[in-house]
Design an enzyme around this catalytic site. Structure first.
Site, short mmCIF file in Angstrom:
data_model
loop_
_atom_site.label_atom_id
_atom_site.label_comp_id
_atom_site.label_asym_id
_atom_site.label_seq_id
_atom_site.Cartn_x
_atom_site.Cartn_y
_atom_site.Cartn_z
N PRO A 108 39.67 36.54 34.15
CA PRO A 108 40.45 37.62 33.53
C PRO A 108 40.75 37.43 32.04
O PRO A 108 40.70 38.39 31.27
CB PRO A 108 41.77 37.63 34.31
CG PRO A 108 41.50 36.88 35.57
CD PRO A 108 40.41 35.90 35.26
N LYS B 293 31.54 43.08 21.81
CA LYS B 293 32.30 43.83 22.81
C LYS B 293 33.60 44.39 22.24
O LYS B 293 33.92 45.56 22.43
CB LYS B 293 32.61 42.98 24.03
CG LYS B 293 33.55 43.72 24.96
CD LYS B 293 33.44 43.45 26.40
CE LYS B 293 34.34 44.45 27.15
NZ LYS B 293 34.64 44.05 28.51
N LYS C 122 44.13 45.87 26.65
CA LYS C 122 43.78 44.45 26.52
C LYS C 122 42.68 44.25 25.46
O LYS C 122 42.78 43.37 24.60
CB LYS C 122 43.29 43.90 27.86
CG LYS C 122 42.87 42.43 27.81
CD LYS C 122 41.86 42.06 28.90
CE LYS C 122 41.19 40.73 28.56
NZ LYS C 122 40.08 40.38 29.46
#
Lengths: 352, 352, 352, 352
Positions: free
Chosen positions: C119, C225, C300
């Protein structure tokens, strides 16, 4: 002279005491009166981190306690510690007045009252929990005060670990800058789970600062500091935008500042630290934005604030934008060394 | 009770006087002492625009001058003017004490001292320059005070046109809200090319307000008002973000407010008008954000500020973001009728 | 169906290959052709982290390689691993086809090719460097692929530590969501110091994804990303503001989208994933913003982007504001479970 | 060569036609086929506003219709009109081929087809409704096309007034810049209450542009334009922030652009007009940000967008922030003359 960002003159000190009396009472703290007794047992005081802030703080603490206790200091920069040794180990009857430790661990082994003043969370983690760190020797007899500005979670983690060892712990980040550190007029924002620990810490902090403000349980010293500095950081840019707008629309800056400061727009940044050159005689703005509270420091504090906001699912839109603006100025070689009120200069010079 | 956004108590009034003394002197204004003589010649006072603000202002002005002059009023809403007539035309010896005009033109024909209080620039344009507008009959004997909040360019256009006719003109936008209008405690921010006109206007403004602040040449009353309100609008959101962050990080809101207010983060919004419910006994926040200064009014003032910034090539990033946030709240039926400090409620309830 | 955020159809795959050919060549990478030989030696493949993304990825990898290699898996959730064991350890001739490891260390001891899917940075740190972590047994024979989305500094730290042990390492964060994980159509953004390692990793990644995009040296997979997702996150809010503005000004949303998409305003968010309900038949917006890429995930990724910006002294004002907006929606229980394109819903419903 | 901001190549033209077919049909418009007949009756075409954009547009219109109709032109700058006269009034058999009008009124008296191309709303108001304006002579025989970029409310006011006179009116703001104006490849975004008027206008617009896009009723041409340009303006800054972040984190800009453009972050600004120098051979960025679409123009369009948002109670936070950033660059003498993609330069050079 360099500005003290929280201190407001002796008169405001009284106000702090008066205003905060009830919250503290409300939290059912009692002063036991036994603190002085405990204090008398201290044989050696430790200080870890003698940088730009730590060095003058350690000096003031030494001067205030040199008749009552010996000292032990640690910093990774050995030149700093050997200079301190040279300057302060001058008692012919006590060659051991000041010692330089080889590690934080040695500080914990020799001193029972310890102050740490470190740049950021990772240094706190290393000094406390790392190899040869303070935790190797901390126990029931220790009072530890961390004056670093770090995130709340690290501050509470340190306090919890200290409490598990039986030690007394407070977090006590400061404001007032290197000027306040030198003149001993810092403001300490103190987080402490018990009033007893707060009272124990006070006599030490009072040698280094003028306002010792109680902020709630451990970690809340950090919360108070980043909250204050976030509001300050936004207000300074807001004041800069406002003064710049007024001036470009043709108003005399002193007249505008006078109106704001007697109106609902007034804030510390407009009233005490106006960013427009010439409005106040002794402001950073008027002396070319030298000294004061630098861009990278404000950028760092706003980063702590925005990260804390994200962690607690809190929205801080103006805070996030202000953070970007200080980051941008801190990344610009023409501004990085200037006081944070140079936001006015940045705004006015970008429109040329 | 409704907050007065600029007024600060009688004590602050003195400060205004003291602080502003030198800028005014600096601009070489001299009080001639002849103003009272001129005042005695006034036979009829005109008032155009008796809305939520204008009606109580006109009432106070009437009560202050009813022994010295008659009145003539105009509003597009005839119910308002006939009510005013009924309430105030009560002198049995002077059936003509108060007259209702058929147009602004008639006001200019009958009165030599005129106050206008209108919602926005387009209404000012229409009342002054439109068909049957004031300009049809203005001349050397007129003193005209526009208390509307409008953009600087319209204010200077009105003043210039008045000066060309030989009339005396000031712009005098107010702060203090409907509460200040009713209690006669408004603050007037006055733009006037000459001190003589400023002095001439003062006795009238003093019947409606408590602080009469000199802001520079014509148009600068508007500049001062939008600058103050932009800084206020940003500060209120900044205070809301900060209080919300501190509370969500576990701090007692009263304790946090106490710390901010003795520190560099303090501002009028944190100190006098804290947006967190319960921090202050009499704040809008504590009474459910009722009354006070509504979201649409703050949104309007910020729009004037941002447009003025664009016109003068000034950057107001926080101002523009604050404008959007007040617009959003003003467009939300749960917030549009609340005081602007409900920014705190909006922030805290959006994170639920 | 759930959207794949980077994949664009088989045709775009060709474009990737074509477009990226020259940069790769430019960096003087050579395909040695020896990769197949090395591949044949692999006896056991390890997979650490079988969460919502990791489980379907591990399943696809197993199905693609079950004839060539055995498996060993690890997750702190033992129910997940025992289910995987039950479902996949079905070869009567090989009772040892799938093993569940007691720790990451055991995975490193038994497998030579290892994929991790965790995560956040702290989990990566723990799995690699913690007690009983992978590093206890990594060496020259290992190829390790970390598909977690973490900050660049942790990714480069992992890669450096692996290289010092002689192991091969790539960072390969994905996009495509749980839908792409299930259908094996993820996009992998790969950072690798050498082309040889990139080529070695490809056959494994191709079982789990459709586009395997080379992004530069180790850590650059993460850079690519967060850059892509920051631009995506801003564009989605920008498209939402624009569509909402047009609709409120009276335009038909399909007509407006058609114009934007043939004009300079077009972007993936307007063209492929329009946030206004009804504009596209199969969009998340049209199906009530269910499924897709959730608010907390976008929040996030933007946090990683803004923190990276601060670390590199880069200004991302729109990025920081977008982060706050996704944070706010992620903190609101009416929005936290919706697709990130519900920014449109949030904007339009806040003005009600 | 200067970029065409909406045009995308002949292929995209087809897409426009295909995509927009159904909305138009959906609005029950029918092409009557009678438009050519009406066209043949036109004796003289008028053009008001021959500035940087208007002059090349008028030239292309003249060249396309010189065999079918005469011309009459008007501009406050007499040098421009006399030059046009000199250049184009070259038919020995028709000394009256091109006339210069003394006022807009004269244009309306002589021409039945009229194009206006003016800088802003106040000029449109003056040319149409002012003294000696077009309205003095407009009637049933007139087709009027306003290509100015103005706010929707002025566009609908003009159209309504024209319709009341029986005239045909369309609003048709353009994109494509001075380059598109010169090469006749502009895109027209057309608002028209009826399809018949749209069809009537088309043959004229096609001489000046390549894409003639139907946007709905009168005023919606303006809506489409500001919506597109707001999304474009935000996307360009977002792309600049993203490219700058990636480069500062160590990525090759071409490689990053390639990844974005095959991913969900792609937009016109990243794909067709990348702001990072060197990524594309013919971009404004690569040629030093010369030519293209200037900062003041983008600032103007964003101002129209933000004001429209405020008027319609719409929240455009990213739009408002982007407006401030373009304003700041437009106010900076080092940037005011550069293409709007110099946002990248501004971001990267501010962090030096």
């Amino acid at each position: 002279m360099i500005a003290s960002f929280l201190a407001r003159s002796s008169q405001s000190k009284t106000r702090v005491a008066t205003k905060l009396a009830s919250p503290i009472t409300g939290l059912r703290f009692k002063s036991t009166g036994r603190t002085k007794k405990k204090l008398s047992k201290v044989k050696r005081i430790g200080f870890v981190g003698l940088g730009n802030m730590g060095l003058p703080m350690a000096t003031n603490l030494f001067n205030g306690f040199k008749d009552k206790a010996d000292f032990i200091i640690y910093d990774i920069n050995q030149k700093t510690t050997s200079n301190f040794l040279k300057d302060h180990n001058t008692d012919p009857n006590n060659k051991d007045k000041v010692k330089v430790a080889k590690s934080p661990l040695e500080v914990a082994q020799e001193a029972t009252v310890i102050v740490t003043m470190l740049p950021a969370s990772q240094h706190v983690e290393s000094v406390y929990f790392g190899k040869d760190g303070l935790f190797g020797a901390l126990g029931e007899n220790h009072l530890v005060m961390d004056a670093s500005t770090i995130d709340q979670s690290m501050a509470t983690r340190v306090a919890k670990a200290l409490h598990e060892k039986g030690a007394k712990a407070i977090d006590a980040p400061v404001s007032g800058g290197t000027g306040g550190a030198q003149t001993g007029t810092l403001t300490f924002m103190v987080g402490s789970n018990t009033n007893a620990d707060f009272e124990l810490a006070k006599p030490y902090l009072e040698k280094m600062g003028k306002n010792i403000v109680y902020c709630g349980t451990n970690g809340n010293g950090q919360v108070a500091k980043i909250c204050n500095n976030m509001l300050l950081g936004i207000s300074m840019i807001a004041t800069s935008e406002t003064m710049n707008l007024g001036v470009r629309m043709g108003m005399d800056p002193k007249l505008l500042a006078g109106i704001l400061n007697t109106s609902s727009g007034r804030c510390w940044s407009s009233e005490v630290y106006n960013p427009c050159p010439g409005v106040q005689e002794n402001s950073a703005a008027t002396r070319g934005y030298t000294g004061g509270f630098g861009m990278p420091l404000m950028a760092k504090d706003l980063r702590l604030a925005v990260n804390a906001a994200v962690d607690t699912k809190t929205t801080v839109m103006l805070g996030a934008l202000a953070q970007q603006l200080y980051n941008q100025m801190a990344a610009n070689k023409d501004y990085e060394n200037l006081d944070f009120s140079a936001a006015y200069k940045w705004l006015s010079e970008n429109s040329k």
